[in-house]
Write a protein that holds these residues in place. Structure first.
Motif, PDB file in Angstrom:
ATOM      1  N   ALA A   1      -0.199  -3.691  10.272  1.00 14.04           N
ATOM      2  CA  ALA A   1       0.288  -4.976   9.513  1.00 14.04           C
ATOM      3  C   ALA A   1      -0.497  -5.416   8.558  1.00 14.04           C
ATOM      4  O   ALA A   1       0.046  -5.935   7.590  1.00 14.04           O
ATOM      5  N   PHE A   2      -1.836  -5.556   8.724  1.00 11.70           N
ATOM      6  CA  PHE A   2      -2.458  -6.033   7.700  1.00 11.70           C
ATOM      7  C   PHE A   2      -2.519  -5.204   6.514  1.00 11.70           C
ATOM      8  O   PHE A   2      -2.445  -5.911   5.176  1.00 11.70           O
ATOM      9  N   VAL A   3      -2.696  -4.095   6.584  1.00 10.75           N
ATOM     10  CA  VAL A   3      -2.607  -3.141   5.356  1.00 10.75           C
ATOM     11  C   VAL A   3      -1.249  -3.309   4.600  1.00 10.75           C
ATOM     12  O   VAL A   3      -1.140  -3.338   3.412  1.00 10.75           O
ATOM     13  N   PHE A   4      -0.072  -3.600   5.266  1.00 12.27           N
ATOM     14  CA  PHE A   4       1.229  -3.520   4.705  1.00 12.27           C
ATOM     15  C   PHE A   4       1.215  -5.013   3.908  1.00 12.27           C
ATOM     16  O   PHE A   4       1.695  -5.077   2.712  1.00 12.27           O
ATOM     17  N   GLY A   5       0.789  -6.060   4.565  1.00 19.93           N
ATOM     18  CA  GLY A   5       0.755  -7.307   3.925  1.00 19.93           C
ATOM     19  C   GLY A   5      -0.372  -7.172   2.850  1.00 19.93           C
ATOM     20  O   GLY A   5       0.039  -8.057   1.636  1.00 19.93           O
TER      21      GLY A   5
END
Length: 248
Positions: free
Chosen positions: A82-86
């Protein structure tokens, strides 16, 4: 050594950057945070203005990659997707718009946020919404440079032991700096002119990370988090003071 130094740098400036790259990576590996901002401060004094954020980003990419590999068996993988997508969203927006928000506001708000994380109970969204954390911190890093303390607030909320904290924070920062460097490449920054010197800075940082890892192994989790909190508070106060000074 002269062949390794870009024409825009003096020998003294090059040596100072190498020393701070070592020291910054040592600080971050041993105590969890702080080295990126120390290196950014040095870059701000010694580098041409247009090179400060791109060069800081690519060196921090190298340093965090090395640190993530050294601690990889402690990595909390579930923190990444999720951090990568954000981060992809934050970098894309940050690279495509002109930010009208004054720098002193960003400094002050990030500083206050860090103090909140240290002295209050970490907000639940930090641990539950890594997509938001990734987007906000990645947007800020395009203009502010060192958002490691912001990301450290998210990692701190996960309540990991000292090795897992260091590994996870390093992996998240590797993602963020990697995307930032790619965006600056797209925007036309000539990294090739700095390639050999950047390699030297990354090597100095790798040595600092190795020494810092030895120190971390001799600490307790309690001691690590106490030192981490002290460093975060000092960074926060410096950011707030810098923001107030710029405003005045």
């Amino acid at each position: 050594m002269l062949d390794l130094i870009p024409p825009d740098l003096t020998q003294f400036a090059a040596l100072a950057l190498l020393v701070v790259s070592f020291a910054g990576s040592f600080i971050t590996a041993a105590f969890g945070i702080g080295g990126g901002i120390a290196f950014l401060a040095d870059c701000a004094v010694l580098l041409p203005p247009a090179a400060i954020i791109p060069i800081h980003g690519v060196v921090q990419l190298g340093s965090n990659s090395v640190r993530a590999l050294m601690f990889i068996r402690h990595l909390m993988l579930s923190a990444l997707p999720a951090f990568v997508f954000g981060s992809l969203v934050g970098i894309a927006v940050g690279g495509s718009v002109v930010v009208s928000l004054p720098g002193w506001v960003i400094q002050s708000v990030v500083g206050l946020f860090i103090l909140w994380v240290v002295f209050a109970r970490p907000p639940k969204w930090l641990a539950q919404w890594p997509l938001v954390t990734g987007a906000i911190s990645s947007f800020l890093t395009m203009f502010f440079g060192a958002t490691g303390p912001f990301v450290a607030g998210y990692v701190k909320a996960l309540k990991l032991d000292r090795h897992a904290h260091t590994a996870t924070h390093a992996a998240l920062m590797t993602v963020q700096h990697g995307l930032k460097v790619a965006m600056f490449g797209v925007l036309g920054f000539a990294f090739g002119d700095w390639a050999l010197f950047i390699a030297g800075l990354i090597a100095a940082g790798a040595l600092g990370t190795w020494v810092g890892k030895l120190v971390l192994g001799r600490m307790t989790d309690h001691g690590f988090h106490r030192i981490l909190n002290v460093i975060l508070v000092l960074i926060a106060l410096r950011l707030i003071w810098g923001g107030i000074s710029a405003f005045l």
